[in-house]
Motif scaffolding. Structure first.
Motif, short mmCIF file in Angstrom:
data_model
loop_
_atom_site.label_atom_id
_atom_site.label_comp_id
_atom_site.label_asym_id
_atom_site.label_seq_id
_atom_site.Cartn_x
_atom_site.Cartn_y
_atom_site.Cartn_z
N SER A 1 0.86 -1.18 0.00
CA SER A 1 0.00 0.00 0.00
C SER A 1 0.90 1.24 0.00
O SER A 1 2.09 1.15 0.33
N PRO A 2 0.34 2.41 -0.36
CA PRO A 2 1.14 3.63 -0.36
C PRO A 2 1.90 3.85 0.95
O PRO A 2 3.08 4.22 0.92
N GLU A 3 1.26 3.57 2.10
CA GLU A 3 1.93 3.79 3.38
C GLU A 3 3.14 2.89 3.54
O GLU A 3 4.21 3.32 3.95
N GLU A 4 2.95 1.61 3.18
CA GLU A 4 4.06 0.67 3.28
C GLU A 4 5.22 1.09 2.38
O GLU A 4 6.38 1.00 2.77
N ILE A 5 4.87 1.52 1.17
CA ILE A 5 5.92 1.89 0.22
C ILE A 5 6.72 3.08 0.72
O ILE A 5 7.95 3.12 0.61
N LYS A 6 6.03 4.06 1.30
CA LYS A 6 6.71 5.26 1.79
C LYS A 6 7.76 4.91 2.83
O LYS A 6 8.79 5.56 2.92
N ARG A 7 7.47 3.87 3.63
CA ARG A 7 8.40 3.54 4.72
C ARG A 7 9.44 2.52 4.32
O ARG A 7 10.36 2.25 5.07
N ASN A 8 9.31 1.94 3.13
CA ASN A 8 10.18 0.84 2.74
C ASN A 8 11.61 1.31 2.48
O ASN A 8 11.85 2.16 1.64
N PRO A 9 12.58 0.78 3.24
CA PRO A 9 13.96 1.25 3.09
C PRO A 9 14.54 1.01 1.69
O PRO A 9 15.29 1.84 1.17
N ALA A 10 14.18 -0.11 1.06
CA ALA A 10 14.71 -0.40 -0.28
C ALA A 10 14.26 0.67 -1.28
O ALA A 10 15.01 1.09 -2.15
N LEU B 1 16.98 7.46 -3.84
CA LEU B 1 17.85 8.26 -2.99
C LEU B 1 17.80 9.73 -3.38
O LEU B 1 18.02 10.10 -4.53
N GLY B 2 17.52 10.54 -2.42
CA GLY B 2 17.50 11.97 -2.71
C GLY B 2 16.17 12.47 -3.22
O GLY B 2 15.95 13.66 -3.29
N GLU B 3 15.27 11.54 -3.58
CA GLU B 3 13.98 12.04 -4.07
C GLU B 3 12.97 12.06 -2.95
O GLU B 3 13.02 11.28 -2.01
N GLU B 4 12.05 12.95 -3.09
CA GLU B 4 11.02 13.11 -2.08
C GLU B 4 9.89 12.12 -2.36
O GLU B 4 9.26 12.16 -3.40
N ILE B 5 9.66 11.20 -1.43
CA ILE B 5 8.59 10.24 -1.68
C ILE B 5 7.31 10.65 -1.00
O ILE B 5 6.24 10.57 -1.57
N ASP B 6 7.45 11.12 0.21
CA ASP B 6 6.23 11.41 0.96
C ASP B 6 5.70 12.80 0.64
O ASP B 6 5.55 13.63 1.50
N ALA B 7 5.47 13.04 -0.62
CA ALA B 7 4.98 14.34 -1.04
C ALA B 7 3.53 14.52 -0.59
O ALA B 7 2.81 13.56 -0.48
#
Ligand SMILES: Nc1ncnc2c1ncn2[C@@H]1O[C@H](COP(=O)(O)OP(=O)(O)OP(=O)(O)O)[C@@H](O)[C@H]1O
Ligand SMILES: [Mg+2]
Lengths: 409, 270
Positions: B249-258, B264-270
Motif C-alpha cells: 500500500s502507499p503507506e508501506e511503500i513510503k516507509r520501505n527502506p529499499a 535516494l535523494g527524491e522526495e517520496i512522501d509528497a
C-alpha cells in the motif's frame, strides 16, 4: 546591399551554367569542312536565360515561404482557390455536369485518334485511382504496380487464346486475379516499410515481367500475343471507329465505377484504418487494428483495379507483349498519383490527363519531352509538394446526434 | 480511501516475466497482478523497465520468459497473452496509452476515438462498397459512441479539431479517450500526467477515479508524480533494474527502506 547579393548569386549561377553547357551549346564541329564553329550567341543566351531563371526561382521560393508563414499564423489548413471551389456544392455540381456532358460528346466531336488517346488516359485514370488506394490512403509505396496490370492483360489474352473467353467474362476474372496476386505478393513484402517496401515491390514487378518474357510456353515470350478481340457489342459487328467509341464509353463507365468505389472505401471503417495506419503504425495496432490484414486489403484492392485496367488495355490494343509492362509504366502511374495529389480523386484524374495527354499533344517537341516531364515534376515537388490538388481529407465532422440515442440525450 | 474498496479477483496476472534486449535484462522475473476495480501503480527510476513491461503485455515485445494471463471479469475465462499480436491483446480487453503521445495527428479528435472503436465493429470490404443498412447503422453508432466517450473524458469541445492542434493536456486526455473506446476491462496508463501542470494533474486524478467508478475497470498506472501515485493507488509496485524491489500500500511503500534507497535523494512522501 541585398540587391547586389542577389545579383551576385545569379551571376554565379549563370557563369556556372555557361561553363557546363559550353561543350554542347557553343562548340560545333563541322565535319564536312573540318572546321569548328564557335556559337557565342548561344552562350549569351544560356547566360542570360539562367541568370533570369535563377532570379525567378529564388523569388518564387521566397514567395512560397512567405505564404507558408502566413498559413501558420492563421493556424489551420489554408485552402487554395480550387479547394474552396470544390467545397462549394453548387460549383461542384455544375463542374460534374459539365464534365459529364463533355465526356458524352467527346468521341463524336473529336477524331478517332483523339478518342483513342483519351481511352489511354482513362486507363491511366483507373490505374491511378487504384494505386491511390495503396499510396494515397494506406501510405504504402508500391513501385511494382505494373505487375498487376500485366496480370490483368495477360489473363484476358491467354484465357481468350486458349479458351475463347470473351472480354466481358475476362473483366471480372482479371479483377479477381489482380486481387489474388495482390494478396500473394503482398503477403511477403508488406512486413517491410517505406523505402524497403518500394525496392522489393520494384523487384517483384520486374520478376513478373521477366517471367512473361522468358516463359515461352506460357506467355509466348517477347513476341507477345496478337489478335486479342475487342469488346463485343451485344453480338453486333462494329467498324473500327464504332468499336473505339464503344471502348471509350466502357472506359467512362469503369472510371465512374472506380470513383464510386474508391470514394466509398475512403469513407469507411477500412478507409479510416488505412489513414490511421499511415499516421502511426504502433498506435494503430495498439488500438486493435490488424496491421497485416489492413495493409493487405489496401494492396489487393489496388491490384484489383490494375487487373481490370490490364484487361481493358489488352482489349484496346489487341496486342500485348512484356515490353508494355516495364518499370517505366509503374513510374508513370506513380507520377499520376503524386502529381495529381495523393489521396485526392479529382487530383488523380487531372494528373492522368496532364501526364498522358500533354505528351501526346507535345509530339512536336518529342525530343524534349522527357526533359520537360522531369522539369515539371521537379518544379511540382518544390512548389506544390501536395500535388495539383492537395487533398483535404474529408474528415468526419460531428454535427450532433445522428441516431436516436435515448440513453445520453 | 483505498481501504474503503473491496476488490474482486485478479483480472491480470503476470508471472516471472523477463525481457532481454541483447545483453540487457530490462525485466527480471517480475510478478504482478491487478484485481478487479483496483488502481495499481508501477513506479521506479528512469530506465527501470516500466514501459518495457507495458510493451510486453500489450504484445509489442515478445518476452524472453514468463507467463501473462488475463481473467476477464465478464466472461471469466482465463486466457494467455503470450504470443498474441497487439491488436488481439486489445480485442481481449487491454488498452493502453503511450508515454510519448502517439495520436493520429492529421485525423480529427472524433476520428481518433473512432479508430479506437474499430475492433468492436465488423464492416469489411463489401460493407464499405455496398454500404448496406447494417453498415450505415454501425457508422452512425460509432460516431455517437465516440462523441459520448469524448464527453466522458471532457474534451468534447475539440471534437472536430485535428489531433495535432490540441493543447498538450487535451492530447493526453484524447489518448485516454481513444483507449477507452476499445472497451477495455483494464486500462494501462504510461505516465499520463507527464508534462501537465498541477491543475491539469488534479483534473486527471478525478478522471481516473471516475473511470474506475463508472466504467468498472481496473487501472495499471506508470507515473513519476509521487503525489499522484500516493493519492490514487490502492497498491504500488516498485521496480528497479527490471526487478521488483517492493510491493504494498502507499503507506508501506513510503516507509520501505529499499524504495528510499532506490529513490535516494527524491522526495517520496509528497
Ligand atoms: N526496444 C528496445 N531495445 C533495446 N533496449 C531497450 C528497448 N526498449 C527499452 N530498452 C531498454 O530497456 C530499459 C528499460 O527501458 P524502459 O523504457 O522500459 O524504462 P522506463 O522504466 O519506462 O523508463 P522511463 O521512466 O524513463 O520511461 C532501458 O535501459 C532501455 O534502454
Ligand atoms: Mg517509460
Amino acid at each position: 546591399m541585398r540587391v547586389a547579393e542577389e545579383l551576385k548569386k545569379s551571376a554565379l549561377v549563370s557563369i556556372w551554367f555557361m561553363f557546363l553547357t559550353f561543350p554542347i551549346m557553343v562548340i560545333r564541329v563541322n565535319t564536312i569542312y573540318n572546321t569548328v564553329e564557335w556559337r557565342w550567341l548561344n552562350m549569351a543566351l544560356v547566360g542570360g536565360g539562367s541568370f533570369f531563371l535563377s532570379m525567378l526561382w529564388r523569388f518564387m521560393i521566397r514567395r512560397k515561404e512567405r505564404g507558408k508563414k502566413k498559413a501558420e499564423i492563421k493556424d489551420g489548413v489554408q485552402l487554395t482557390l480550387i479547394q474552396r471551389l470544390m467545397q462549394n456544392r453548387r460549383v461542384t455540381l455544375s463542374g460534374i455536369v459539365l464534365a459529364a456532358i463533355f465526356a458524352m460528346i467527346y468521341p463524336f466531336v473529336f477524331s478517332m485518334y483523339q478518342t483513342s488517346i483519351m481511352i489511354t488516359a482513362l486507363i491511366y485514370v483507373m490505374c491511378g485511382l487504384g494505386l491511390n488506394i495503396v499510396i494515397g490512403l494506406a501510405g504504402l509505396l508500391d513501385l511494382g504496380y505494373v505487375a498487376f496490370y500485366a496480370v490483368g492483360a495477360y489473363s484476358y489474352a491467354l484465357l481468350n487464346y486458349h479458351f475463347g473467353i470473351s472480354f466481358w467474362m475476362a473483366l471480372p476474372v482479371g479483377a479477381a486475379l489482380g486481387f489474388m496476386f495482390g494478396v500473394l505478393l503482398g503477403f511477403p513484402v508488406l512486413r517491410l516499410r517505406g523505402d524497403y517496401l518500394a525496392i522489393v515491390t520494384l523487384g517483384f514487378g520486374e520478376i513478373i515481367r521477366l517471367v512473361l518474357e522468358n516463359w515461352n510456353e506460357f506467355s509466348h515470350g517477347p513476341s507477345g500475343i496478337a489478335n486479342i478481340p475487342r469488346p463485343s457489342f451485344f453480338g453486333y459487328d462494329l467498324s473500327l471507329q464504332q468499336v473505339t467509341i464503344w471502348i471509350y464509353f466502357i472506359m467512362i463507365g469503369l472510371v465512374i465505377f472506380t470513383i464510386f468505389v474508391v470514394g466509398r472505401l475512403q469513407n469507411s471503417r477500412l478507409g479510416r484504418a488505412w489513414v490511421a495506419l499511415r499516421e502511426d503504425e504502433i498506435a494503430c495496432q495498439a488500438m486493435g487494428i490488424d496491421k497485416t490484414r489492413t495493409k493487405l486489403s489496401a494492396f489487393a484492392l489496388g491490384a484489383t483495379w490494375a487487373g481490370m485496367a490490364g484487361v481493358m488495355f489488352a482489349a484496346k490494343t489487341t496486342f500485348i507483349n512484356p515490353a508494355s509492362f516495364t518499370i517505366w509504366e509503374s513510374v508513370i502511374i506513380l507520377c499520376v498519383v503524386v502529381l495529381g495529389g495523393m489521396g485526392s480523386i479529382v487530383g488523380v484524374i487531372l494528373g492522368a490527363m496532364v501526364l498522358i495527354l500533354l505528351p501526346e499533344y507535345l509530339r512536336a517537341f518529342s525530343e524534349y519531352r522527357m526533359l520537360l516531364f522531369g522539369a515539371v515534376l521537379v518544379l511540382m515537388m518544390v512548389f506544390r509538394p501536395g500535388g495539383i490538388i492537395t487533398n483535404v481529407r474529408r474528415t468526419y465532422r460531428f454535427k450532433g446526434k445522428a441516431t436516436t440515442d435515448g440513453s445520453s440525450a | 480511501m483505498a481501504a474503503a474498496h473491496n476488490f474482486g479477483k485478479d483480472v491480470l496476472e503476470v508471472r516471472s516475466l523477463s525481457m532481454d534486449f541483447g545483453g540487457l535484462r530490462a525485466l527480471d522475473k517480475l510478478d504482478l497482478s491487478v484485481r478487479q476495480g483496483e488502481i495499481v501503480a508501477l513506479i521506479g527510476p528512469n530506465g527501470a523497465g516500466k514501459t518495457t513491461f507495458f510493451n510486453c503485455i500489450t504484445g509489442l515485445h515478445a518476452p524472453t520468459e514468463g507467463e501473462m494471463l488475463i481473467h476477464p471479469p465478464n466472461q471469466g475465462k482465463t486466457q494467455r497473452l503470450n504470443g498474441l499480436k497487439p491488436n488481439r491483446v486489445t480485442e481481449r480487453g487491454l488498452a493502453r496509452t503511450f508515454q510519448n503521445i502517439r495520436l493520429f495527428p492529421n485525423m480529427t479528435v472524433l476520428e481518433n476515438v473512432m479508430i479506437g472503436r474499430h475492433c468492436r465493429m465488423s464492416a469489411g470490404i463489401p460493407g464499405a462498397i455496398f454500404r448496406p443498412r447494417s453498415t450505415r447503422e454501425e457508422e452512425n453508432q460509432v460516431v455517437d459512441d465516440s462523441y459520448a466517450m469524448l464527453e466522458k473524458i471532457g474534451i468534447e469541445q475539440f471534437v472536430n479539431e485535428l489531433a495535432m492542434n490540441l493543447p498538450y493536456g487535451a492530447q493526453r486526455r484524447l489518448e485516454i479517450a481513444r483507449a477507452m473506446a476499445t472497451d477495455p476491462f483494464i486500462l494501462l496508463l504510461d505516465e499520463p500526467a507527464a508534462g501537465m501542470n498541477p491543475q491539469e494533474t488534479r483534473r486527471l486524478d478525478e478522471l481516473i477515479l471516475r473511470l474506475r467508478e463508472q466504467e468498472k475497470i481496473s487501472i495499471l498506472l506508470i507515473e513519476h508524480d509521487m503525489k499522484m501515485v500516493m493519492s490514487l493507488s490502492d497498491r504500488i509496485y516498485v521496480v528497479d533494474y527490471g526487478k521488483k524491489i517492493a510491493e504494498g500500500s502507499p503507506e508501506e511503500i513510503k516507509r520501505n527502506p529499499a524504495v528510499i534507497k532506490a529513490y535516494l535523494g527524491e522526495e517520496i512522501d509528497a
